[in-house]
Design a protein around this motif. Structure first.
Motif, PDB file in Angstrom:
ATOM      1  N   TYR A 186      -8.973  -7.081  -2.572  1.00  0.00           N
ATOM      2  CA  TYR A 186      -8.967  -6.478  -1.242  1.00  0.00           C
ATOM      3  C   TYR A 186      -9.987  -7.190  -0.355  1.00  0.00           C
ATOM      4  CZ  TYR A 186      -6.592  -2.707  -3.734  1.00  0.00           C
ATOM      5  OH  TYR A 186      -5.723  -1.988  -4.506  1.00  0.00           O
TER       6      TYR A 186
ATOM      7  N   VAL B 228      -7.122  -3.770   6.368  1.00  0.00           N
ATOM      8  CA  VAL B 228      -7.397  -4.193   4.993  1.00  0.00           C
ATOM      9  C   VAL B 228      -6.201  -5.021   4.490  1.00  0.00           C
ATOM     10  CG1 VAL B 228      -7.891  -3.434   2.633  1.00  0.00           C
ATOM     11  CG2 VAL B 228      -8.790  -2.156   4.596  1.00  0.00           C
TER      12      VAL B 228
ATOM     13  N   ASN C  10      -5.288   1.812  -2.509  1.00  0.00           N
ATOM     14  CA  ASN C  10      -4.571   1.376  -3.720  1.00  0.00           C
ATOM     15  C   ASN C  10      -3.311   0.635  -3.310  1.00  0.00           C
ATOM     16  OD1 ASN C  10      -3.853   1.071  -6.422  1.00  0.00           O
ATOM     17  ND2 ASN C  10      -2.715   3.020  -6.436  1.00  0.00           N
TER      18      ASN C  10
ATOM     19  N   ALA D  55      -4.486  -6.808   1.106  1.00  0.00           N
ATOM     20  CA  ALA D  55      -4.409  -6.878  -0.362  1.00  0.00           C
ATOM     21  C   ALA D  55      -3.671  -8.164  -0.733  1.00  0.00           C
ATOM     22  CB  ALA D  55      -3.698  -5.653  -0.916  1.00  0.00           C
TER      23      ALA D  55
ATOM     24  N   GLY E 228     -11.043  -1.459  -4.125  1.00  0.00           N
ATOM     25  CA  GLY E 228     -10.462  -1.019  -2.856  1.00  0.00           C
ATOM     26  C   GLY E 228     -11.217   0.138  -2.218  1.00  0.00           C
TER      27      GLY E 228
ATOM     28  N   PHE F 231       0.848  -1.198   0.000  1.00  0.00           N
ATOM     29  CA  PHE F 231       0.000   0.000   0.000  1.00  0.00           C
ATOM     30  C   PHE F 231       0.876   1.238   0.000  1.00  0.00           C
ATOM     31  CE2 PHE F 231      -2.826  -3.216   1.704  1.00  0.00           C
ATOM     32  CZ  PHE F 231      -4.043  -2.923   1.104  1.00  0.00           C
TER      33      PHE F 231
ATOM     34  N   LYS G 125     -10.627   5.376  -0.837  1.00  0.00           N
ATOM     35  CA  LYS G 125     -10.265   4.404  -1.872  1.00  0.00           C
ATOM     36  C   LYS G 125      -8.811   4.030  -1.677  1.00  0.00           C
ATOM     37  CE  LYS G 125     -10.119   3.506  -6.834  1.00  0.00           C
ATOM     38  NZ  LYS G 125     -10.341   4.028  -8.205  1.00  0.00           N
TER      39      LYS G 125
END
Length: 802
Positions: free
Chosen positions: A276, A317, A262, A319, A297, A239, A260
C-alpha cells in the motif's frame, strides 16, 4: 435531469439560502470583486442608512474593523464606501466558499454603530496547476479495453465557477478521458483504455492532460502523462470499497488508528502480494499528517490535526501487487476531523472614546468589542460579560459584536481609572474562556465647588494697627483638577454701619491674603463682618462663601476723663468741711471715665503728696476723699489737693484734678446744722446695714455664677470632662475672681468706704458663648462681643451701692 445534476442543483439552492439568511441578518450588505482598483465604490452608506451627507463630517463617520489592513474607507462628502487597499480573496479567505469582510460604521452625537458586511466576489485570477510536471502510468499490454486509471487532480485557488471544471486529453488512439463531477468534492478525471496497447509497437505513450477552469476567459494548466506499457500480470488488486469515510477527533494523539484498508488480488505468488502507498494528488503533503503501513494497510495519525485549519482530508491509497508487471488498484479515504473545544474565545477591542468625561450619560459608547472562536458548533458559541462592579456594561450589537457603554455614574474624584475586565466563555465541554482588560480613563469636569477649611473665620486685629497690615490668609481647596481647581478670592459687596466693607479690607485674589485698608478704632467699631467668595476657573465656574468675623482688640489709647462737677487741672475746684469733722468725714467724690474697655478702663485714684500735715485720704477704686483724723489748731485753713486718676493699661494713662478743701471757722460751727453730730451708735448701725447689703449682693452674685456654670455645663452635653472645674479665688486687695476653662471674671469689692462699686471688666477678647454687661456709674450698660471658643476671658465687677 441526471443524479449528478440534481445534486449540483440542490447544493446551489442550499448555498443561495444560506447567503440570503446571512444577508438578512446583517444591517448593510455589499458585494465587491477581488482585485478591484483602489478607490472603487462599494456602496453609498449615507443613502442606505438614510443619513444626510452634510451630517457625515459633523457626526464623524468612521469605518473600523479588526483586520490589520484598512481595506475600506468612506468618503465623508459623498457617503461612498470605497476600496482603500488591494483585496486578495485567496489571501483573506483560503479554502472558504463565501468570503465576507465584516466592518462597523460608527456615528457620533448620538453614538450609533452599524454593521456592514462586504462579500468579496471571486474573479478568475488563478490558473489550475498540477503538483507534478509529469505523471507515470505502468499499463500492462494484457489489459482489456475499458480499464480505468486514476489521474492526478489539479488545484485552483479560485472558487465556484472559477475553479477546475473539466479536464482535456491530447489526441491519441488508445485512451479517452472520463471527467467526473465532484459534487461537494473536486472534479476528477480517469484515463480509460479505448484500444489495447501493444508493447512491441509502442512501449511508451506520452499524453498531455489539461485542466480547465470555468472562468471567462477560462484558464488552464497541464501535466505530462507518461504511459509505460508492460507485459502480463492480468489481475488488478481491488478494495472492498471505492470510497471510505471515517471520522477522527482533532485531539487524536500520534499513532492513533484511523482505518485499516484491505485490498485483494486474484493472482498467485508475487503477483498477489500487495503493498500500500499514498498517492499524492494535491499540494497538501499528507505523509506529514497520516502514516500508511505498506504491508498492513493501516492508516494512523502522524502529525497534529486541527479542525480549524482543515476540517477534512481526502486520502488516495494505491494497492500494487508485486508481479513482474505490477498492477495497481485505488481507493479514496475521506477523513473528517471532529472538532473539540481546543480554542478559547478571542476578544478584540476597538477603543472609541478615551478618556470618558465623568458626566458622561448612561449608554455612552466607550469601546467596540468583538468576540470570535475558531471552534465549530457549540464549541464556537460564546457569551461575553463584564466582571466585577464597575459602571460599565456590554450591549449586544450583532451576534458576537458588543459595545462597552457607561452603565453608572462616574466620579473622577473617587475613581479616575477603571480597569474593566471583559470575559468571554464558549459552550464547549469543558468550556474555555478568555479575558481582556480595557483601561478606561475618566476625565475631569467642574463638578466640585471650592471648600473652605472652616465654616466661619474669626480674625482679631488690634486697633491702631497700620494700614496695609495682613490680618489673615483665607485658604480653600477644590477636589477637581487643573483649571477646575484654580481658585480666585474676592470680597463680596456688603456694608458695615452704612460703610462699604471694600473700604475696610482688600484680598489678594490669588493668595487669599486679607489686608486692612485703614487703621481701626475700637471705640468707634468693635467688630464687623464680611464674606469671602472662592471661585474656580472651570466652565461654568463654581464658588462658595465663608463668613469672616473681624474683632477689633482694644488698645490703651484714651486717657481718663474727669466728670462734672469737677474739671481737670487748670480750673479752681473747692470744697468746705467743718472744723469739727471726725475721722472718715466725707469731703468729695471724684468720678472719671475712660473710653477704653477692660483693664484699659479700670481706673484708680491717688492723692499727690499734700502740703502740711496729711489730713486726707482717697479711695483708690471709688475716688471718695475723706478725712483721716480730726482737725487741730495747727492745721491750715485751706488744703490744696491734687487727685491723680490712672487707668490700668500698658502703658498707663492718667489725668489730674485740683481741689481746695477749706476748713470752716469755729463760729460757723454754731449753726443748727452743725449741732447735729453723727453719733457713733448710728454710724455703727449704718455700717451693719451696709455689711448686710454687701453680703446679700455677694450671695446673690455667687448664686448667679453657680447657675451660669450649671447652664454652661448643661449646654456642653452635661459633661465636665472637657472643661476644668470652676474656681473662685480671693485676692489680697479684697477682690474675688471666678474662672473656668473658657471664661474668667474678676469681682472687686471696695472696703475702705461706706459706698461700694461693683464693675465688670472683660479681658481683651470678647466672650464666646454669651455676652457680658459692664455697669458704669450704676446706670450705664456696655455690651461686649463674641470670642472664639477655648479663649480665656477675665473681667472685674464693681457695684456702686448708695
Amino acid at each position: 435531469m441526471t443524479t449528478r445534476g440534481k445534486r449540483e442543483y440542490a447544493w446551489i439552492v442550499v448555498v443561495t439560502l444560506l447567503c440570503l439568511c446571512e444577508r438578512s441578518a446583517s444591517q448593510l450588505s455589499y458585494s465587491i470583486s477581488e482585485e478591484a482598483n483602489k478607490g472603487t465604490a462599494v456602496g453609498n452608506i449615507a443613502k442606505d442608512l438614510n443619513i444626510n451627507t452634510q451630517e457625515l463630517e459633523n457626526r464623524d463617520l468612521r469605518v473600523v474593523s479588526t483586520y490589520s489592513k484598512k481595506l475600506f474607507d468612506v468618503n465623508l462628502r459623498t457617503g461612498n464606501l470605497f476600496v482603500n487597499e488591494r483585496i486578495d480573496r485567496e489571501e483573506l479567505c483560503p479554502h472558504l466558499i463565501k468570503c465576507a469582510i465584516k466592518v462597523q460604521a460608527t456615528l457620533n452625537n448620538p453614538m450609533i454603530v452599524h454593521r456592514i458586511e462586504v462579500n468579496i466576489l471571486d474573479i478568475n485570477d488563478n490558473s489550475p496547476s498540477f503538483t507534478e510536471q509529469s505523471h507515470v502510468l505502468n499499463i500492462s499490454e494484457s489489459l482489456s479495453v475499458g480499464e480505468r486509471f486514476l489521474l492526478p487532480v489539479a488545484e485552483d485557488a479560485d472558487i465556484g465557477i472559477n475553479t477546475v471544471k473539466t479536464y482535456k486529453l491530447s489526441q491519441n488512439e488508445h485512451f479517452s478521458l472520463d471527467v467526473q463531477s465532484g459534487g461537494e468534492h473536486a472534479v476528477s478525471a480517469e484515463l480509460v483504455l479505448q484500444k489495447a496497447v501493444d508493447r512491441e509497437k509502442q512501449p511508451v505513450i506520452t499524453l498531455l492532460l489539461t485542466a480547465v477552469d470555468g472562468g471567462k476567459p477560462p484558464r488552464s494548466g497541464t501535466t505530462n502523462l507518461i504511459v509505460n506499457v508492460i507485459d502480463v500480470n492480468d489481475n488488478t488488486p481491488t478494495f472492498s470499497k471505492t470510497l471510505y469515510k471515517v471520522r477522527v477527533r482533532e485531539d487524536a494523539t500520534p499513532g492513533s488508528l484511523v482505518i485499516k484498508l484491505n485490498a485483494t488480488d486474484l493472482d498467485e505468488g508475487m503477483s498477489s502480494k500487495i503493498t500500500y502507498s499514498l498517492n499524492k494528488r494535491s499540494n497538501i503533503d499528507l505523509s506529514n499528517i497520516f502514516s500508511l503501513n505498506a504491508e498492513t494497510g493501516q492508516i494512523t495519525v502522524k502529525g497534529t490535526l486541527d479542525y480549524e485549519d482543515t476540517p477534512a482530508y481526502e486520502v488516495r491509497v494505491q494497492a500494487t501487487d508485486q508481479g513482474q508487471s505490477p498492477r495497481s488498484g485505488h481507493c479514496k479515504v475521506l477523513i473528517e476531523i471532529i472538532d473539540v473545544n481546543d480554542n478559547a474565545p478571542e476578544i478584540s477591542v476597538t477603543s472609541l472614546m478615551t478618556p470618558v468625561k465623568e458626566d458622561a450619560e448612561l449608554g455612552t459608547i466607550v469601546a467596540l468589542v468583538t468576540v470570535s472562536d475558531k471552534d465549530a458548533g457549540n464549541n464556537g458559541v460564546t457569551h461575553c460579560k463584564v466582571l466585577g462592579s464597575v459602571p460599565f456594561k456590554l450591549q449586544s450589537n450583532y451576534k458576537n459584536d458588543y459595545s462597552l457603554v457607561v452603565d453608572g455614574a462616574l466620579d473622577r474624584e473617587t475613581m479616575s481609572v477603571y480597569n474593566v475586565t471583559i470575559t468571554a466563555t464558549d459552550e464547549g465541554n469543558p468550556p474555555l474562556s478568555s479575558m481582556k482588560v480595557v483601561t478606561v480613563h475618566v476625565s475631569d469636569v467642574n463638578d466640585n465647588a471650592p471648600r473652605f477649611m472652616e465654616p466661619v473665620i474669626n480674625v482679631y486685629v488690634k486697633e491702631n494697627s497700620p494700614t496695609g497690615s495682613m490680618i489673615h490668609t483665607v485658604q480653600a481647596s477644590d477636589a477637581d483638577l487643573d483649571a477646575n481647581a484654580q481658585l480666585s478670592f474676592t470680597v463680596l459687596d456688603s456694608s458695615q454701619q452704612n460703610i462699604p466693607v471694600s473700604s475696610f479690607v482688600n484680598i489678594n485674589s490669588e493668595t487669599g491674603n486679607i489686608v486692612s485698608l485703614q487703621s481701626f478704632n475700637f471705640e468707634e467699631m468693635k467688630t464687623f463682618q464680611f464674606k469671602v467668595q472662592a471661585t474656580d476657573s472651570g466652565l461654568p465656574p463654581l464658588s462658595s462663601n465663608v463668613t469672616v468675623n473681624v474683632f477689633i482688640l482694644d488698645e490703651n489709647d484714651n486717657s481718663p476723663s474727669i466728670l462734672a462737677p469737677y474739671s481737670e487741672l487748670g480750673s479752681v475746684n473747692s470744697e468746705s468741711i467743718p472744723y469739727s469733722a471726725e475721722a472718715g468725714y466725707f469731703v468729695a467724690k471724684i468720678r472719671a471715665v475712660d473710653a477704653d474697655s477692660g483693664y484699659n478702663a479700670l481706673l484708680s485714684y491717688h492723692l499727690s503728696e499734700p502740703k502740711g500735715n496729711n489730713l486726707f485720704r482717697i479711695g483708690t477704686s471709688n475716688g471718695e476723699i475723706r478725712t483721716k483724723r480730726r482737725m487741730s489748731d495747727n492745721d491750715l485753713k485751706t488744703h490744696p489737693l491734687v487727685v491723680l486718676v490712672s487707668d490700668n493699661g500698658e502703658p498707663s494713662l492718667s489725668a489730674t484734678v485740683s481741689i481746695d478743701v477749706v476748713v470752716e471757722s469755729t463760729a460757723d460751727l454754731q449753726t443748727p446744722f452743725r449741732h447735729v453730730p453723727m453719733k457713733e451708735e448710728s454710724f455703727s448701725v449704718l455700717n451693719l446695714y451696709l455689711l448686710i447689703a454687701i453680703v446679700s449682693v455677694s450671695v446673690i452674685f455667687l448664686l448667679s455664677l453657680i447657675t451660669l456654670i450649671a447652664v454652661k455645663c448643661h449646654r456642653t452635653d452635661g459633661s465636665f470632662s472637657r472643661y476644668s472645674a470652676p474656681m473662685i479665688t480671693t485676692h489680697p486687695d479684697g477682690s474675688w475672681s471666678y474662672s473656668k476653662a473658657t471664661q474668667q471674671y474678676d469681682v472687686c469689692f471696695s472696703s475702705d468706704t461706706l459706698k461700694s462699686d461693683v464693675v465688670v471688666f472683660p479681658a481683651q477678647f470678647p466672650p464666646v458663648d454669651g455676652e457680658l454687661i459692664s455697669i458704669n456709674g450704676g446706670d450705664t450698660f456696655t455690651r461686649t462681643q463674641t470670642l472664639p471658643s477655648k479663649e480665656k476671658v477675665s473681667c472685674s465687677i464693681w457695684l456702686w451701692l448708695n
